[in-house]
Design a protein around this motif. Structure first.
Motif, PDB file in Angstrom:
ATOM      1  N   UNK A 155       0.818  -1.261  -0.009  1.00  0.00           N
ATOM      2  CA  UNK A 155       0.241  -0.009  -0.105  1.00  0.00           C
ATOM      3  C   UNK A 155       0.830   1.331   0.106  1.00  0.00           C
ATOM      4  N   UNK A 156       2.368   1.073  -0.267  1.00  0.00           N
ATOM      5  CA  UNK A 156       3.369   2.233  -0.159  1.00  0.00           C
ATOM      6  C   UNK A 156       2.674   3.260  -1.203  1.00  0.00           C
ATOM      7  N   UNK A 157       2.533   3.061  -2.301  1.00  0.00           N
ATOM      8  CA  UNK A 157       2.125   4.138  -3.387  1.00  0.00           C
ATOM      9  C   UNK A 157       0.986   4.946  -2.957  1.00  0.00           C
ATOM     10  N   UNK A 158      -0.050   4.019  -2.681  1.00  0.00           N
ATOM     11  CA  UNK A 158      -1.455   4.831  -2.114  1.00  0.00           C
ATOM     12  C   UNK A 158      -1.247   5.590  -0.999  1.00  0.00           C
ATOM     13  N   UNK A 159      -0.369   5.114   0.078  1.00  0.00           N
ATOM     14  CA  UNK A 159       0.055   5.884   1.208  1.00  0.00           C
ATOM     15  C   UNK A 159       0.601   7.140   0.934  1.00  0.00           C
ATOM     16  N   UNK A 160       1.490   7.365  -0.326  1.00  0.00           N
ATOM     17  CA  UNK A 160       2.265   8.790  -0.631  1.00  0.00           C
ATOM     18  C   UNK A 160       0.928   9.675  -0.822  1.00  0.00           C
ATOM     19  N   UNK A 161      -0.145   9.367  -1.502  1.00  0.00           N
ATOM     20  CA  UNK A 161      -1.185  10.175  -1.638  1.00  0.00           C
ATOM     21  C   UNK A 161      -1.822  10.781  -0.593  1.00  0.00           C
ATOM     22  N   UNK A 162      -1.934   9.666   0.378  1.00  0.00           N
ATOM     23  CA  UNK A 162      -2.567  10.026   1.807  1.00  0.00           C
ATOM     24  C   UNK A 162      -1.707  10.955   2.295  1.00  0.00           C
ATOM     25  N   UNK A 163      -0.402  10.945   2.415  1.00  0.00           N
ATOM     26  CA  UNK A 163       0.515  11.774   3.164  1.00  0.00           C
ATOM     27  C   UNK A 163       0.521  13.224   2.229  1.00  0.00           C
ATOM     28  N   UNK A 164       0.294  13.123   1.040  1.00  0.00           N
ATOM     29  CA  UNK A 164       0.415  14.508   0.253  1.00  0.00           C
ATOM     30  C   UNK A 164      -0.757  15.001   0.595  1.00  0.00           C
ATOM     31  N   UNK A 165      -1.807  14.306   0.752  1.00  0.00           N
ATOM     32  CA  UNK A 165      -3.409  14.842   1.247  1.00  0.00           C
ATOM     33  C   UNK A 165      -2.969  15.692   2.785  1.00  0.00           C
ATOM     34  N   UNK A 166      -2.355  14.749   3.469  1.00  0.00           N
ATOM     35  CA  UNK A 166      -2.007  15.324   4.936  1.00  0.00           C
ATOM     36  C   UNK A 166      -1.338  16.498   4.694  1.00  0.00           C
ATOM     37  N   UNK A 167      -0.452  16.747   3.808  1.00  0.00           N
ATOM     38  CA  UNK A 167       0.307  17.752   3.692  1.00  0.00           C
ATOM     39  C   UNK A 167      -0.373  19.117   3.364  1.00  0.00           C
ATOM     40  N   UNK A 168      -1.400  18.885   2.766  1.00  0.00           N
ATOM     41  CA  UNK A 168      -2.426  20.055   2.533  1.00  0.00           C
ATOM     42  C   UNK A 168      -2.854  20.189   0.841  1.00  0.00           C
ATOM     43  N   UNK A 169      -2.456  19.387   0.199  1.00  0.00           N
ATOM     44  CA  UNK A 169      -2.638  19.099  -1.306  1.00  0.00           C
ATOM     45  C   UNK A 169      -3.654  18.514  -2.040  1.00  0.00           C
ATOM     46  N   UNK A 170      -4.697  18.419  -1.091  1.00  0.00           N
ATOM     47  CA  UNK A 170      -5.970  17.439  -1.364  1.00  0.00           C
ATOM     48  C   UNK A 170      -6.658  17.947  -2.597  1.00  0.00           C
TER      49      UNK A 170
END
Length: 259
Positions: A155-170
């Motif tokens: 799930x690493x690739x999907x998790x990078x998108x979650x973290x990017x959203x967590x950064x504020x880029x949703x």
């Protein structure tokens, strides 16, 4: 008898739970204090991405620097290199003091830099460029942290998108999952699209989660038109979770951070 009149949920329960778990995983491992106090919803506007450039490389560097700052990684040894100079690299060992993100983070040591590059085709699709940079920086943070996401390495690739959203880029992540080809298709450039593991519904759910925690109501205004109904449905779901969830961290975020 009237069950068929009930609106269908935005996400299946299992995928919704994974998104929630992974967002909380990011909060716990990637400086939740910075998220609470400083992370803002980054919007695709001139207020966030100002500046003029006279070349592809200059524009890429400007956007990279801005994304790096909004992600709170200005103290990290991240450098942008031209695509033709990009090479396989060994991930450096880094040691920080005080915190991981923001101007107060102190990089005590690093045995190298992390090189990130860009897709020149995305220069005319700035939201794709921004989202791609955010994804790349999220991946660096995951590697530095050394903590696998819920579900493990697969799930690493999907998790990078979650973290990017967590950064504020949703907003940008949601808007760039799918690019409409247009009436004739002449302006459509498939090589400029960013790679996404998450669906539009999943990305918008993460955006709604971010906005709900932050007490923001402006996220939907910058979404593509067809995504706004997803945002509304996700917000309704999150309000219900704020009343029923048994997860103490999720409850604390959904009910105490707003204001």
């Amino acid at each position: 008898m009237l069950s068929w009149l009930k609106p269908s949920p935005l996400l299946e329960e299992q995928e919704q739970q994974w998104l929630l778990d992974t967002f909380l995983w990011a909060y716990e491992h990637f400086d939740g204090d910075y998220f609470r106090q400083h992370t803002q919803l980054v919007l695709p506007t001139n207020a966030f991405f100002a500046g003029q450039s006279h070349s592809v490389a200059q524009m890429a560097e400007q956007v990279f620097t801005q994304v790096k700052q909004y992600a709170g990684l200005e103290k990290w040894p991240l450098v942008l290199v031209a695509p033709e100079l990009s090479q396989p690299q060994r991930f450096p060992r880094m040691e920080f003091a005080n915190c991981l993100r923001g101007p107060e983070a102190q990089l005590l040591s690093s045995d190298g830099q992390v090189q990130l590059s860009y897709n020149p085709q995305q220069i005319n699709q700035p939201q794709d460029l921004i989202a791609s940079f955010a994804q790349g920086m999220a991946r660096v943070m995951i590697y530095q942290g050394g903590h696998l996401p819920p579900g493990g390495e697969q799930y690493l690739d999907a998790a990078t998108e979650v973290v990017a959203s967590f950064f504020g880029f949703g907003v940008m992540l949601s808007n760039t999952v799918y690019q409409f080809r247009g009436g004739c298709g002449k302006c459509y450039n498939p090589y400029a699209n960013r790679s996404s593991e998450l669906s539009e519904q999943q990305q918008v759910f993460l955006l709604a989660l971010f906005c709900h925690i932050k007490g923001l109501d402006k996220g939907a205004a910058h979404l593509k038109g067809h995504l706004r109904s997803y945002f509304k449905k996700a917000t309704k779901t999150l309000r219900a979770l704020g009343q029923t969830s048994a997860d103490p961290l999720l409850l604390s975020l959904l009910t105490k951070e707003q204001g």
